[in-house]
Design a protein around this motif. Sequence first.
Motif, PDB file in Angstrom:
ATOM      1  N   SER A  99       0.835  -1.193   0.000  1.00  0.00           N
ATOM      2  CA  SER A  99       0.000   0.000   0.000  1.00  0.00           C
ATOM      3  C   SER A  99       0.876   1.251   0.000  1.00  0.00           C
ATOM      4  CB  SER A  99      -0.891  -0.008   1.242  1.00  0.00           C
ATOM      5  OG  SER A  99      -1.412   1.269   1.471  1.00  0.00           O
ATOM      6  N   ILE A 100       0.698   2.082  -1.025  1.00  0.00           N
ATOM      7  CA  ILE A 100       1.488   3.315  -1.121  1.00  0.00           C
ATOM      8  C   ILE A 100       1.273   4.178   0.117  1.00  0.00           C
ATOM      9  CG2 ILE A 100       1.728   5.479  -2.405  1.00  0.00           C
ATOM     10  CD1 ILE A 100       1.288   3.838  -4.965  1.00  0.00           C
ATOM     11  N   GLU A 101       0.057   4.143   0.675  1.00  0.00           N
ATOM     12  CA  GLU A 101      -0.256   4.969   1.844  1.00  0.00           C
ATOM     13  C   GLU A 101       0.599   4.590   3.056  1.00  0.00           C
ATOM     14  OE1 GLU A 101      -2.866   3.172   0.188  1.00  0.00           O
ATOM     15  OE2 GLU A 101      -3.094   4.900  -1.135  1.00  0.00           O
ATOM     16  N   THR A 102       0.959   3.313   3.168  1.00  0.00           N
ATOM     17  CA  THR A 102       1.714   2.886   4.353  1.00  0.00           C
ATOM     18  C   THR A 102       3.225   2.839   4.118  1.00  0.00           C
ATOM     19  OG1 THR A 102       1.445   0.560   3.772  1.00  0.00           O
ATOM     20  CG2 THR A 102      -0.219   1.524   5.231  1.00  0.00           C
ATOM     21  N   ARG A 103       3.660   3.084   2.892  1.00  0.00           N
ATOM     22  CA  ARG A 103       5.104   2.985   2.592  1.00  0.00           C
ATOM     23  C   ARG A 103       5.951   3.949   3.394  1.00  0.00           C
ATOM     24  NH1 ARG A 103       5.309   1.993  -3.954  1.00  0.00           N
ATOM     25  NH2 ARG A 103       4.213   0.011  -3.861  1.00  0.00           N
ATOM     26  N   ARG A 104       5.524   5.199   3.425  1.00  0.00           N
ATOM     27  CA  ARG A 104       6.318   6.220   4.129  1.00  0.00           C
ATOM     28  C   ARG A 104       6.489   5.855   5.604  1.00  0.00           C
ATOM     29  NH1 ARG A 104       7.648  11.138   2.316  1.00  0.00           N
ATOM     30  NH2 ARG A 104       6.105  10.988   0.674  1.00  0.00           N
ATOM     31  N   ASP A 105       5.403   5.463   6.261  1.00  0.00           N
ATOM     32  CA  ASP A 105       5.470   5.100   7.685  1.00  0.00           C
ATOM     33  C   ASP A 105       6.381   3.891   7.899  1.00  0.00           C
ATOM     34  OD1 ASP A 105       3.724   7.137   8.285  1.00  0.00           O
ATOM     35  OD2 ASP A 105       1.961   5.838   8.324  1.00  0.00           O
ATOM     36  N   MET A 106       6.250   2.903   7.020  1.00  0.00           N
ATOM     37  CA  MET A 106       7.055   1.687   7.138  1.00  0.00           C
ATOM     38  C   MET A 106       8.548   2.011   6.972  1.00  0.00           C
ATOM     39  SD  MET A 106       6.358  -1.771   5.015  1.00  0.00           S
ATOM     40  CE  MET A 106       7.411  -3.189   5.104  1.00  0.00           C
TER      41      MET A 106
END
Length: 130
Positions: A99-106
């Motif tokens: 999920s692109i939305e969770t990439r930054r957080d990960m």
Amino acid sequence: MLSQYLYISTAPTLPREDVDAILATSARNNPARGITGLLLFNGRNFLQLLEGDEGEVSELMQTISADPRHSGVSVIDRRSITARACPTWAMKRVMIAESIETRRDMLERDLPEGLDPEVRKMIVNFAVLN
């Protein structure tokens, strides 16, 4: 003198087994060469951070550039460093969330704290493309 290279390349048809083999080879060979770093693969492109003695990293970059499994090797950042960002990583695969939305957080959680903010931003920007 320690150097850090950040490069990208393209490997649109590379199977997961080949990526795993690259990581296994790196984990086996890099400690003897004093090379550390991380690798991201988004299914089409690599982004790799390499750090170590300038001569060793430069030699490895020549080998990487000649590898037929990918093309378009382009160094996007090269700098002298006083300390490694990934001192204990022979070559760590940093996973990119589906999920692109969770990439930054990960990535913010998984990337080493010692990374220069500018280099961190380049890595995160690569990972959120798609």
